[in-house]
Scaffold this motif. Structure first.
Motif, PDB file in Angstrom:
ATOM      1  N   LEU A  37       0.837  -1.209   0.000  1.00  0.00           N
ATOM      2  CA  LEU A  37       0.000   0.000   0.000  1.00  0.00           C
ATOM      3  C   LEU A  37       0.869   1.256   0.000  1.00  0.00           C
ATOM      4  O   LEU A  37       0.553   2.248  -0.659  1.00  0.00           O
ATOM      5  N   SER A  38       1.982   1.201   0.738  1.00  0.00           N
ATOM      6  CA  SER A  38       2.911   2.336   0.780  1.00  0.00           C
ATOM      7  C   SER A  38       3.404   2.706  -0.601  1.00  0.00           C
ATOM      8  O   SER A  38       3.654   3.864  -0.897  1.00  0.00           O
ATOM      9  N   ASN A  39       3.561   1.674  -1.430  1.00  0.00           N
ATOM     10  CA  ASN A  39       4.098   1.892  -2.783  1.00  0.00           C
ATOM     11  C   ASN A  39       3.024   2.239  -3.808  1.00  0.00           C
ATOM     12  O   ASN A  39       3.327   2.412  -4.977  1.00  0.00           O
ATOM     13  N   SER A  40       1.780   2.300  -3.354  1.00  0.00           N
ATOM     14  CA  SER A  40       0.686   2.522  -4.316  1.00  0.00           C
ATOM     15  C   SER A  40       0.439   3.995  -4.619  1.00  0.00           C
ATOM     16  O   SER A  40      -0.194   4.330  -5.610  1.00  0.00           O
ATOM     17  N   GLY A  41       0.915   4.871  -3.731  1.00  0.00           N
ATOM     18  CA  GLY A  41       0.636   6.297  -3.909  1.00  0.00           C
ATOM     19  C   GLY A  41      -0.431   6.829  -2.965  1.00  0.00           C
ATOM     20  O   GLY A  41      -0.751   8.020  -3.000  1.00  0.00           O
ATOM     21  N   VAL A  42      -1.006   5.975  -2.097  1.00  0.00           N
ATOM     22  CA  VAL A  42      -1.964   6.521  -1.125  1.00  0.00           C
ATOM     23  C   VAL A  42      -1.234   7.459  -0.162  1.00  0.00           C
ATOM     24  O   VAL A  42      -0.048   7.265   0.123  1.00  0.00           O
ATOM     25  N   ALA A  43      -1.958   8.458   0.321  1.00  0.00           N
ATOM     26  CA  ALA A  43      -1.332   9.452   1.188  1.00  0.00           C
ATOM     27  C   ALA A  43      -1.038   8.887   2.572  1.00  0.00           C
ATOM     28  O   ALA A  43      -0.067   9.267   3.221  1.00  0.00           O
ATOM     29  N   GLU A  44      -1.904   7.964   3.012  1.00  0.00           N
ATOM     30  CA  GLU A  44      -1.809   7.484   4.398  1.00  0.00           C
ATOM     31  C   GLU A  44      -2.207   6.013   4.453  1.00  0.00           C
ATOM     32  O   GLU A  44      -3.110   5.575   3.730  1.00  0.00           O
ATOM     33  N   VAL A  45      -1.543   5.284   5.315  1.00  0.00           N
ATOM     34  CA  VAL A  45      -1.924   3.894   5.577  1.00  0.00           C
ATOM     35  C   VAL A  45      -2.233   3.797   7.077  1.00  0.00           C
ATOM     36  O   VAL A  45      -1.390   4.128   7.908  1.00  0.00           O
ATOM     37  N   GLU A  46      -3.450   3.363   7.388  1.00  0.00           N
ATOM     38  CA  GLU A  46      -3.783   3.116   8.794  1.00  0.00           C
ATOM     39  C   GLU A  46      -3.310   1.708   9.093  1.00  0.00           C
ATOM     40  O   GLU A  46      -3.905   0.722   8.660  1.00  0.00           O
ATOM     41  N   VAL A  47      -2.206   1.627   9.810  1.00  0.00           N
ATOM     42  CA  VAL A  47      -1.439   0.381   9.899  1.00  0.00           C
ATOM     43  C   VAL A  47      -2.036  -0.611  10.886  1.00  0.00           C
ATOM     44  O   VAL A  47      -2.090  -1.812  10.631  1.00  0.00           O
ATOM     45  N   THR A  48      -2.500  -0.107  12.040  1.00  0.00           N
ATOM     46  CA  THR A  48      -2.886  -1.024  13.115  1.00  0.00           C
ATOM     47  C   THR A  48      -3.608  -0.254  14.216  1.00  0.00           C
ATOM     48  O   THR A  48      -3.934   0.925  14.040  1.00  0.00           O
ATOM     49  N   SER A  49      -3.828  -0.911  15.341  1.00  0.00           N
ATOM     50  CA  SER A  49      -4.470  -0.277  16.503  1.00  0.00           C
ATOM     51  C   SER A  49      -3.688  -0.598  17.765  1.00  0.00           C
ATOM     52  O   SER A  49      -3.303  -1.757  17.972  1.00  0.00           O
ATOM     53  N   PHE A  50      -3.560   0.409  18.611  1.00  0.00           N
ATOM     54  CA  PHE A  50      -2.970   0.180  19.933  1.00  0.00           C
ATOM     55  C   PHE A  50      -4.092   0.110  20.959  1.00  0.00           C
ATOM     56  O   PHE A  50      -4.125   0.877  21.916  1.00  0.00           O
ATOM     57  N   VAL A  51      -5.037  -0.799  20.694  1.00  0.00           N
ATOM     58  CA  VAL A  51      -6.165  -0.991  21.605  1.00  0.00           C
ATOM     59  C   VAL A  51      -5.824  -2.111  22.575  1.00  0.00           C
ATOM     60  O   VAL A  51      -4.734  -2.708  22.506  1.00  0.00           O
ATOM     61  N   ASN A  52      -6.766  -2.402  23.468  1.00  0.00           N
ATOM     62  CA  ASN A  52      -6.537  -3.506  24.400  1.00  0.00           C
ATOM     63  C   ASN A  52      -6.503  -4.820  23.598  1.00  0.00           C
ATOM     64  O   ASN A  52      -7.481  -5.178  22.951  1.00  0.00           O
ATOM     65  N   PRO A  53      -5.380  -5.537  23.636  1.00  0.00           N
ATOM     66  CA  PRO A  53      -5.266  -6.759  22.822  1.00  0.00           C
ATOM     67  C   PRO A  53      -6.297  -7.827  23.178  1.00  0.00           C
ATOM     68  O   PRO A  53      -6.589  -8.694  22.371  1.00  0.00           O
ATOM     69  N   LYS A  54      -6.872  -7.700  24.379  1.00  0.00           N
ATOM     70  CA  LYS A  54      -7.924  -8.673  24.727  1.00  0.00           C
ATOM     71  C   LYS A  54      -9.189  -8.372  23.927  1.00  0.00           C
ATOM     72  O   LYS A  54     -10.002  -9.254  23.679  1.00  0.00           O
TER      73      LYS A  54
END
Ligand code: HMG
Ligand code: MG
Length: 296
Positions: A37-54
């Motif tokens: 996705l980084s190489n596609s030209g999109v401005a931003e990639v929402e990579v993941t979440s730092f939420v409660n892993p449970k």
């Protein structure tokens, strides 16, 4: 009404898409997806979440994914943060931008974040303050902006009130989410008009899921109303574990094709997005809503 000359696309597939997979997607596949996705030209990639892993075990490898990706200059790598614990983790992992997320539905707030909307906002206050003091931009999501999986239709004025509280807190960007993908063009009209008192459409982001297959029509209308920032996911990957029945996001391929047809610049290479969709499709082992082979 006229169309913008260009739009900005955030691909949220690695986060909104993969948070919903039953089986844990291997970390190498997540890193490969973000890199493509980084190489596609999109401005931003929402990579993941730092939420409660449970709560979202599918993204419990957030640190390792961010550590493993190849960063391309100019691409923004963002992640969801629900509280100060998530903020500490996100900063340590070196995100470029964070997204706090609340909703216009009290029931959804309870199911998704185990608190009321007011408590949710109170948790964000120190997060936004910390982000501002370190210069990290903050996106503020308002989900269930059209309807809630538990309460049904949501009043545009309720969305505006929550959005307004986020702006008062100091978020840099508002993102309105049709979490369960039921919006039609009239809903977008009502939403934009309710929010016009607090934010220009050109400053808003729209995050549409495509359960009702009207997301593209909604985008088209939103563009005519001045919206220029859209979230989508490659192949239409996605859903929300706390929104039963919701399908994936609007497919990035569909958004790019729409823009190409009407002459709006996205800067995104359709073939690269299609290759990202094909690669993740082979890992999750089921066809995505948008056929990666056709790119459409
Ligand atoms: P909680 O369990 O109520 O939190 O979670 P708590 O404060 O009571 O803490 C309980 C334990 O969890 C503690 O550990 C904390 O340290 C730990 P213990 O003392 O028991 O060992 N903990 C954490 N650990 C790691 N990272 C953290 C974290 N926070 C607490 N960040 C919370 C409350 C909000 C954190 C939880 O409900 C949660 O993580 N919810 C997120 C659910 C989620 O990600 N849903 C999908 C998001 S998609 C969406 O919302 C819509 C969107 O796509 C837009 C749209 O489509 O409209 C954005
Ligand atoms: Mg979503």
């Amino acid at each position: 009404m006229s169309f913008p000359s260009s739009i900005r696309i955030t691909d949220v597939g690695p986060r909104d898409g993969l948070q919903n997979e039953q089986a844990m997607v291997p970390i190498e596949a997540k890193i490969d997806l973000v890199n493509r996705l980084s190489n596609s030209g999109v401005a931003e990639v929402e990579v993941t979440s730092f939420v409660n892993p449970k709560w979202v075990p599918q993204l419990s490898d957030a640190e390792a994914v961010l550590a493993g990706i190849d960063r391309i200059e100019g691409v923004v790598y963002s992640a969801l943060v629900p509280n100060m614990r998530g903020w500490d983790r996100a900063v340590e992992a070196g995100v470029d931008k964070i997204a706090v997320f609340t909703t216009a539905s009290e029931t959804f707030a309870q199911r998704n974040t185990n608190c009321t909307i007011a408590e949710n906002l109170a948790r964000f206050a120190p997060v936004v303050e910390a982000a501002r003091s370190t210069g990290l931009p903050v996106r503020g999501y308002v989900s269930c902006a059209v309807a809630c999986p538990y309460e049904g239709a949501v009043a545009p004025a309720a969305v505006r009130d929550v959005a307004s509280a986020l702006l008062d807190m100091g978020v840099d960007e508002l993102d309105l989410g049709d979490t369960i993908g039921v919006a039609v063009v009239e809903d977008i009209d009502r939403l934009l008009s309710a929010c016009s008192r607090i934010v220009e459409p050109s400053e808003l982001s729209l995050h549409l899921h495509d359960t009702g297959r009207a997301a593209l029509a909604c985008c088209l209308h939103a563009m005519q109303c001045g919206v220029r920032r859209f979230d989508s996911s490659c192949g239409g990957l996605g859903g929300c574990p706390y929104a039963p029945g919701a399908s994936g996001n609007l497919a990035t391929e569909d958004l790019i094709e729409l823009c190409r047809t009407i002459g709006i610049e996205t800067g995104v290479d359709l073939d690269v997005i299609a290759s990202a969709s094909a690669a993740i499709e082979s890992v999750i082992g089921r066809p995505l809503s948008c056929d990666a082979d056709s790119g459409g």
